[in-house]
Design a protein around this motif. Structure first.
Motif, mmCIF file in Angstrom:
data_model
loop_
_atom_site.group_PDB
_atom_site.id
_atom_site.type_symbol
_atom_site.label_atom_id
_atom_site.label_comp_id
_atom_site.label_asym_id
_atom_site.label_seq_id
_atom_site.Cartn_x
_atom_site.Cartn_y
_atom_site.Cartn_z
ATOM 1 N N ASN A 116 128.782 14.375 1.483
ATOM 2 C CA ASN A 116 129.955 14.920 2.178
ATOM 3 C C ASN A 116 131.255 14.576 1.468
ATOM 4 O O ASN A 116 132.262 14.303 2.099
ATOM 5 N N TRP A 117 131.226 14.547 0.173
ATOM 6 C CA TRP A 117 132.380 14.296 -0.688
ATOM 7 C C TRP A 117 132.937 12.888 -0.538
ATOM 8 O O TRP A 117 133.887 12.531 -1.208
ATOM 9 N N SER A 118 132.336 12.069 0.316
ATOM 10 C CA SER A 118 132.784 10.678 0.411
ATOM 11 C C SER A 118 132.115 9.836 -0.665
ATOM 12 O O SER A 118 132.563 8.738 -0.956
ATOM 13 N N GLY A 119 131.055 10.354 -1.253
ATOM 14 C CA GLY A 119 130.336 9.637 -2.298
ATOM 15 C C GLY A 119 130.774 10.030 -3.684
ATOM 16 O O GLY A 119 130.056 9.809 -4.642
ATOM 17 N N ILE A 120 131.964 10.605 -3.806
ATOM 18 C CA ILE A 120 132.400 11.054 -5.125
ATOM 19 C C ILE A 120 132.764 9.879 -6.033
ATOM 20 O O ILE A 120 132.657 9.978 -7.239
ATOM 21 N N GLY A 121 133.158 8.744 -5.443
ATOM 22 C CA GLY A 121 133.494 7.565 -6.249
ATOM 23 C C GLY A 121 132.352 7.124 -7.145
ATOM 24 O O GLY A 121 132.521 7.020 -8.362
ATOM 25 N N PRO A 122 131.166 6.867 -6.580
ATOM 26 C CA PRO A 122 130.043 6.484 -7.441
ATOM 27 C C PRO A 122 129.675 7.578 -8.454
ATOM 28 O O PRO A 122 129.294 7.273 -9.582
ATOM 29 N N ALA A 123 129.809 8.826 -8.046
ATOM 30 C CA ALA A 123 129.513 9.916 -8.983
ATOM 31 C C ALA A 123 130.498 9.900 -10.151
ATOM 32 O O ALA A 123 130.110 10.079 -11.305
ATOM 33 N N LEU A 124 131.763 9.655 -9.846
ATOM 34 C CA LEU A 124 132.767 9.625 -10.914
ATOM 35 C C LEU A 124 132.600 8.419 -11.830
ATOM 36 O O LEU A 124 132.982 8.481 -12.999
ATOM 37 N N VAL A 125 132.023 7.337 -11.313
ATOM 38 C CA VAL A 125 131.746 6.189 -12.171
ATOM 39 C C VAL A 125 130.786 6.609 -13.286
ATOM 40 O O VAL A 125 130.913 6.182 -14.427
ATOM 41 N N HIS A 126 129.847 7.482 -12.963
ATOM 42 C CA HIS A 126 128.889 7.956 -13.957
ATOM 43 C C HIS A 126 129.456 9.080 -14.811
ATOM 44 O O HIS A 126 129.200 9.151 -16.007
ATOM 45 N N PHE A 127 130.194 9.995 -14.186
ATOM 46 C CA PHE A 127 130.670 11.168 -14.903
ATOM 47 C C PHE A 127 132.054 10.985 -15.521
ATOM 48 O O PHE A 127 132.427 11.719 -16.416
ATOM 49 N N GLY A 128 132.821 10.004 -15.049
ATOM 50 C CA GLY A 128 134.155 9.754 -15.584
ATOM 51 C C GLY A 128 134.163 9.459 -17.075
ATOM 52 O O GLY A 128 134.933 10.072 -17.824
ATOM 53 N N PRO A 129 133.328 8.521 -17.538
ATOM 54 C CA PRO A 129 133.307 8.257 -18.984
ATOM 55 C C PRO A 129 132.953 9.505 -19.798
ATOM 56 O O PRO A 129 133.519 9.721 -20.873
ATOM 57 N N LEU A 130 132.060 10.310 -19.291
ATOM 58 C CA LEU A 130 131.712 11.545 -19.993
ATOM 59 C C LEU A 130 132.926 12.463 -20.089
ATOM 60 O O LEU A 130 133.221 13.011 -21.153
ATOM 61 N N ALA A 131 133.646 12.618 -18.995
ATOM 62 C CA ALA A 131 134.831 13.482 -18.990
ATOM 63 C C ALA A 131 135.890 12.968 -19.961
ATOM 64 O O ALA A 131 136.482 13.742 -20.714
ATOM 65 N N VAL A 132 136.106 11.659 -19.966
ATOM 66 C CA VAL A 132 137.110 11.077 -20.872
ATOM 67 C C VAL A 132 136.694 11.280 -22.325
ATOM 68 O O VAL A 132 137.508 11.683 -23.171
ATOM 69 N N LEU A 133 135.440 10.998 -22.644
ATOM 70 C CA LEU A 133 134.976 11.156 -24.030
ATOM 71 C C LEU A 133 134.968 12.617 -24.473
ATOM 72 O O LEU A 133 135.283 12.924 -25.617
ATOM 73 N N GLU A 134 134.621 13.525 -23.577
ATOM 74 C CA GLU A 134 134.662 14.947 -23.933
ATOM 75 C C GLU A 134 136.101 15.409 -24.145
ATOM 76 O O GLU A 134 136.378 16.211 -25.034
ATOM 77 N N ALA A 135 137.020 14.897 -23.326
ATOM 78 C CA ALA A 135 138.439 15.225 -23.523
ATOM 79 C C ALA A 135 138.909 14.717 -24.885
ATOM 80 O O ALA A 135 139.646 15.407 -25.600
ATOM 81 N N TYR A 136 138.466 13.519 -25.257
ATOM 82 C CA TYR A 136 138.806 12.977 -26.574
ATOM 83 C C TYR A 136 138.250 13.871 -27.683
ATOM 84 O O TYR A 136 138.928 14.155 -28.660
ATOM 85 N N ARG A 137 137.030 14.318 -27.505
ATOM 86 C CA ARG A 137 136.428 15.174 -28.530
ATOM 87 C C ARG A 137 137.186 16.491 -28.667
ATOM 88 O O ARG A 137 137.437 16.955 -29.780
ATOM 89 N N VAL A 138 137.575 17.089 -27.560
ATOM 90 C CA VAL A 138 138.371 18.327 -27.609
ATOM 91 C C VAL A 138 139.700 18.061 -28.308
ATOM 92 O O VAL A 138 140.138 18.839 -29.164
ATOM 93 N N TRP A 139 140.355 16.952 -27.938
ATOM 94 C CA TRP A 139 141.615 16.612 -28.584
ATOM 95 C C TRP A 139 141.415 16.433 -30.087
ATOM 96 O O TRP A 139 142.188 16.957 -30.890
ATOM 97 N N TYR A 140 140.371 15.696 -30.469
ATOM 98 C CA TYR A 140 140.134 15.391 -31.880
ATOM 99 C C TYR A 140 139.897 16.664 -32.700
ATOM 100 O O TYR A 140 140.453 16.804 -33.788
ATOM 101 N N TRP A 141 139.100 17.570 -32.208
ATOM 102 C CA TRP A 141 138.733 18.740 -32.992
ATOM 103 C C TRP A 141 139.721 19.900 -32.888
ATOM 104 O O TRP A 141 139.811 20.702 -33.808
ATOM 105 N N TYR A 142 140.453 19.999 -31.781
ATOM 106 C CA TYR A 142 141.266 21.196 -31.574
ATOM 107 C C TYR A 142 142.763 20.950 -31.398
ATOM 108 O O TYR A 142 143.564 21.833 -31.697
#
Length: 151
Positions: A116-142
């Protein structure tokens, strides 16, 4: 899945460090393990529901259909992960493997909506690093300024 997806951006970020190289070399195994987890999760869900009617009745729920679509995306990724398909498909294999990103987003929505969207914190703990690293990769290449090449 997340570990497998983190390999390439980590290699880019930590050039020269061997840890990300090991992840990159073994990411296919992590992806297949993620598929195994998703398959077991799906089997246990089907056993818990007990009937096709109950499974079909749940389909309109956001967390159910996002989970099913993510699982369906995982199937061809797992099937084509063996060396035979890598060679046979050539460059199309890498294009297919990029659908992992769609599965990752769907998995995040599946997880958060299930709680019910209250569990987004634990989900973001797992997906947050991926989002940050992918953003870095986009920045680096483009986006990053390219150094001028001397004539």
């Amino acid at each position: 899945m997340i570990i497998a997806m983190l390999a390439s951006p980590l290699v880019l970020l930590f050039r020269g460090w061997r840890g990300p190289q090991w992840l990159k070399k073994n990411r296919r195994y992590f992806g297949v393990a993620a598929f195994g987890y998703a398959a077991m999760h799906t089997v246990l869900y089907l056993i818990d529901e007990g009937s096709a009617a109950r499974v079909l009745a749940d389909l309109p729920k956001l967390y159910i259909w996002t989970g099913w679509i993510a699982f369906v995306i995982f199937i061809p990724l797992a099937v084509t992960s063996i060396d035979y398909f890598v060679r046979r498909m050539g460059p199309a294999w890498k294009t297919l493997q990029r659908s992992t990103y769609a599965a990752a987003v769907l998995t995040l929505v599946h997880w958060a909506a299930l709680h019910n969207w209250s569990g987004i914190g634990p989900a973001l703990v797992h997906f947050g690093p991926l989002a940050v690293l992918e953003a870095y990769r986009v920045w680096y290449w483009y986006i990053r300024p390219k150094s001028a090449v001397a004539p």
